[in-house]
Design a protein around this motif. Structure first.
Motif, PDB file in Angstrom:
ATOM      1  N   HIS A   1       0.807  -1.222   0.000  1.00 61.70           N
ATOM      2  CA  HIS A   1       0.000   0.000   0.000  1.00 61.70           C
ATOM      3  C   HIS A   1       0.842   1.275   0.000  1.00 61.70           C
ATOM      4  O   HIS A   1       0.310   2.365   0.177  1.00 61.70           O
ATOM      5  CB  HIS A   1      -0.935   0.018   1.216  1.00 61.70           C
ATOM      6  CG  HIS A   1      -2.005  -1.038   1.172  1.00 61.70           C
ATOM      7  ND1 HIS A   1      -2.715  -1.421   2.284  1.00 61.70           N
ATOM      8  CD2 HIS A   1      -2.475  -1.788   0.140  1.00 61.70           C
ATOM      9  CE1 HIS A   1      -3.575  -2.359   1.950  1.00 61.70           C
ATOM     10  NE2 HIS A   1      -3.448  -2.604   0.659  1.00 61.70           N
ATOM     11  N   LEU A   2       2.150   1.148  -0.221  1.00 61.04           N
ATOM     12  CA  LEU A   2       3.024   2.327  -0.241  1.00 61.04           C
ATOM     13  C   LEU A   2       4.179   2.050  -1.188  1.00 61.04           C
ATOM     14  O   LEU A   2       4.978   1.137  -0.965  1.00 61.04           O
ATOM     15  CB  LEU A   2       3.550   2.625   1.162  1.00 61.04           C
ATOM     16  CG  LEU A   2       4.257   3.949   1.485  1.00 61.04           C
ATOM     17  CD1 LEU A   2       5.672   4.004   0.934  1.00 61.04           C
ATOM     18  CD2 LEU A   2       3.459   5.141   0.992  1.00 61.04           C
TER      19      LEU A   2
ATOM     20  N   LEU B   1       1.113   6.889  -1.614  1.00 59.26           N
ATOM     21  CA  LEU B   1       0.062   6.104  -0.970  1.00 59.26           C
ATOM     22  C   LEU B   1      -0.665   5.332  -2.061  1.00 59.26           C
ATOM     23  O   LEU B   1      -1.132   5.925  -3.038  1.00 59.26           O
ATOM     24  CB  LEU B   1      -0.904   7.033  -0.227  1.00 59.26           C
ATOM     25  CG  LEU B   1      -0.252   8.072   0.704  1.00 59.26           C
ATOM     26  CD1 LEU B   1      -1.328   8.952   1.339  1.00 59.26           C
ATOM     27  CD2 LEU B   1       0.600   7.411   1.767  1.00 59.26           C
ATOM     28  N   ASN B   2      -0.776   4.019  -1.904  1.00 62.88           N
ATOM     29  CA  ASN B   2      -1.225   3.191  -3.031  1.00 62.88           C
ATOM     30  C   ASN B   2      -2.335   2.227  -2.622  1.00 62.88           C
ATOM     31  O   ASN B   2      -2.140   1.020  -2.512  1.00 62.88           O
ATOM     32  CB  ASN B   2      -0.026   2.430  -3.605  1.00 62.88           C
ATOM     33  CG  ASN B   2      -0.379   1.713  -4.890  1.00 62.88           C
ATOM     34  OD1 ASN B   2      -1.237   2.158  -5.642  1.00 62.88           O
ATOM     35  ND2 ASN B   2       0.276   0.593  -5.143  1.00 62.88           N
ATOM     36  N   ARG B   3      -3.484   2.806  -2.392  1.00 66.28           N
ATOM     37  CA  ARG B   3      -4.677   2.017  -2.086  1.00 66.28           C
ATOM     38  C   ARG B   3      -5.880   2.737  -2.701  1.00 66.28           C
ATOM     39  O   ARG B   3      -6.840   3.110  -2.010  1.00 66.28           O
ATOM     40  CB  ARG B   3      -4.821   1.910  -0.572  1.00 66.28           C
ATOM     41  CG  ARG B   3      -5.579   0.702  -0.076  1.00 66.28           C
ATOM     42  CD  ARG B   3      -5.631   0.711   1.443  1.00 66.28           C
ATOM     43  NE  ARG B   3      -6.492  -0.336   1.922  1.00 66.28           N
ATOM     44  CZ  ARG B   3      -7.284  -0.233   2.999  1.00 66.28           C
ATOM     45  NH1 ARG B   3      -7.299   0.893   3.692  1.00 66.28           N
ATOM     46  NH2 ARG B   3      -8.049  -1.236   3.367  1.00 66.28           N
ATOM     47  N   PRO B   4      -5.819   2.974  -4.010  1.00 64.18           N
ATOM     48  CA  PRO B   4      -6.788   3.869  -4.648  1.00 64.18           C
ATOM     49  C   PRO B   4      -8.227   3.377  -4.600  1.00 64.18           C
ATOM     50  O   PRO B   4      -9.156   4.185  -4.691  1.00 64.18           O
ATOM     51  CB  PRO B   4      -6.283   3.953  -6.094  1.00 64.18           C
ATOM     52  CG  PRO B   4      -5.481   2.697  -6.291  1.00 64.18           C
ATOM     53  CD  PRO B   4      -4.840   2.434  -4.968  1.00 64.18           C
TER      54      PRO B   4
ATOM     55  N   PRO C   1      -0.128  -1.697   6.294  1.00 61.66           N
ATOM     56  CA  PRO C   1       0.958  -1.700   5.305  1.00 61.66           C
ATOM     57  C   PRO C   1       1.355  -0.303   4.852  1.00 61.66           C
ATOM     58  O   PRO C   1       2.531  -0.031   4.606  1.00 61.66           O
ATOM     59  CB  PRO C   1       0.377  -2.524   4.142  1.00 61.66           C
ATOM     60  CG  PRO C   1      -0.665  -3.374   4.763  1.00 61.66           C
ATOM     61  CD  PRO C   1      -1.254  -2.559   5.867  1.00 61.66           C
ATOM     62  N   MET C   2       0.385   0.594   4.750  1.00 63.20           N
ATOM     63  CA  MET C   2       0.684   1.961   4.338  1.00 63.20           C
ATOM     64  C   MET C   2       1.488   2.685   5.407  1.00 63.20           C
ATOM     65  O   MET C   2       2.490   3.349   5.124  1.00 63.20           O
ATOM     66  CB  MET C   2      -0.610   2.733   4.050  1.00 63.20           C
ATOM     67  CG  MET C   2      -0.407   4.112   3.456  1.00 63.20           C
ATOM     68  SD  MET C   2      -1.986   4.963   3.194  1.00 63.20           S
ATOM     69  CE  MET C   2      -2.689   3.973   1.875  1.00 63.20           C
ATOM     70  N   LEU C   3       1.081   2.537   6.659  1.00 63.46           N
ATOM     71  CA  LEU C   3       1.768   3.213   7.760  1.00 63.46           C
ATOM     72  C   LEU C   3       3.186   2.680   7.938  1.00 63.46           C
ATOM     73  O   LEU C   3       4.127   3.452   8.137  1.00 63.46           O
ATOM     74  CB  LEU C   3       0.963   3.056   9.046  1.00 63.46           C
ATOM     75  CG  LEU C   3      -0.388   3.786   9.066  1.00 63.46           C
ATOM     76  CD1 LEU C   3      -1.244   3.305  10.233  1.00 63.46           C
ATOM     77  CD2 LEU C   3      -0.202   5.294   9.125  1.00 63.46           C
ATOM     78  N   VAL C   4       3.350   1.369   7.846  1.00 67.44           N
ATOM     79  CA  VAL C   4       4.689   0.783   7.954  1.00 67.44           C
ATOM     80  C   VAL C   4       5.569   1.274   6.805  1.00 67.44           C
ATOM     81  O   VAL C   4       6.730   1.652   6.996  1.00 67.44           O
ATOM     82  CB  VAL C   4       4.610  -0.754   7.965  1.00 67.44           C
ATOM     83  CG1 VAL C   4       5.990  -1.379   7.764  1.00 67.44           C
ATOM     84  CG2 VAL C   4       4.011  -1.241   9.280  1.00 67.44           C
TER      85      VAL C   4
END
Length: 267
Positions: free
Chosen positions: A6-7, A20-23, A32-35
């Protein structure tokens, strides 16, 4: 370079681009994005070849904040395989969102589409902000019976006039890019789809400057923000005078005299 599902992480010259990759859910926050974000900030801090960072989102949107649907379903964010990282570092999510961490390199936000709730909170941890003309901002938390705990009740009134900060915080209404620029939340409005390009253009100007000077200037601005003028000026001298003794400062003067680009070595 790191990154998660997600990133995404890429290098564009001396700029680290974090996307940021969860469109499919307007880049709602996930573990996963935060990590991936936290790992990206660490990489930027530790790698001297990186001189600036661009933070943006995929799919024509920036970030819609916390994944409220997932929280309503079972109270758990996607990506539980990363739970051990959060257990080992309970502050990781706040550092990832720039609440408890300030990168030493300049961070430029390139916003398209929705930048609301946690997106607007994370935005306040960036240094320079560009948005596409259809971008939407806002702190929607009070409308959901929630509190904007990502730092907005502290930071927003220090970044824009208090009357605008309180209106944004207490009404939870959306703000257009034009209005966000007018109240000072963002610095540039560009045609839709051009925010990343403009951010990289600004990053190139930063990258061409002396990195020691850039980092010292950024640090000084934040360090002195809450000081009296006298204390701030004293602090500025402590940060600024050592820069004049660096090899980079001498190289900058030589390059100017010789009418050529400077070759800075972080020395």
């Amino acid at each position: 370079m790191g990154g998660t599902e997600h990133l995404t992480v890429e290098r564009v010259g001396a700029t680290l681009v974090l996307t940021l990759n969860r469109p499919e859910v307007k880049n709602a926050l996930s573990l996963p994005m935060l990590v991936g974000l936290w790992d990206g900030w660490v990489e930027a801090d530790q790698d001297d070849a990186i001189r600036s960072v661009v933070l943006t989102g995929s799919g024509g949107t920036f970030c819609s904040g916390m994944d409220l649907k997932a929280l309503a379903d079972d109270g758990r964010l996607d990506g539980q395989q990363y739970r051990a990282r959060l257990t080992a570092d309970p502050d990781l999510h706040w550092k990832a969102m720039l609440r408890h961490h300030r990168p030493r390199k300049p961070v430029i936000a390139a916003v398209e589409g929705h930048c609301v709730a946690g997106g607007t909170e994370m935005l306040q941890g960036t240094d320079i902000r560009i948005a596409g003309e259809s971008a939407v901002f806002g702190l929607y938390e009070v409308r959901r019976g929630l509190f904007p705990i990502g730092g907005s009740t502290v930071r927003l009134a220090r970044q824009i006039p208090r009357t605008h900060a309180l209106e944004m915080l207490l009404t939870g209404r959306p703000y257009s890019a034009a209005e966000a620029e007018r109240i000072g939340l963002i610095g540039h409005v560009v045609p839709d789809g051009a925010a990343r390009e403009k951010a990289l253009e600004i990053a190139e100007l930063i990258n061409a400057s002396g990195p020691l000077a850039v980092e010292a200037v950024k640090a000084s601005v934040y360090e002195t923000a809450e000081l009296t003028e006298a204390a701030g000026l004293a602090s500025e001298l402590e940060r600024g005078w050592p820069i004049f003794a660096t090899s980079d400062a001498k190289e900058g003067a030589r390059a100017f005299a010789e009418k050529r680009p400077a070759d800075y070595r972080r020395a």
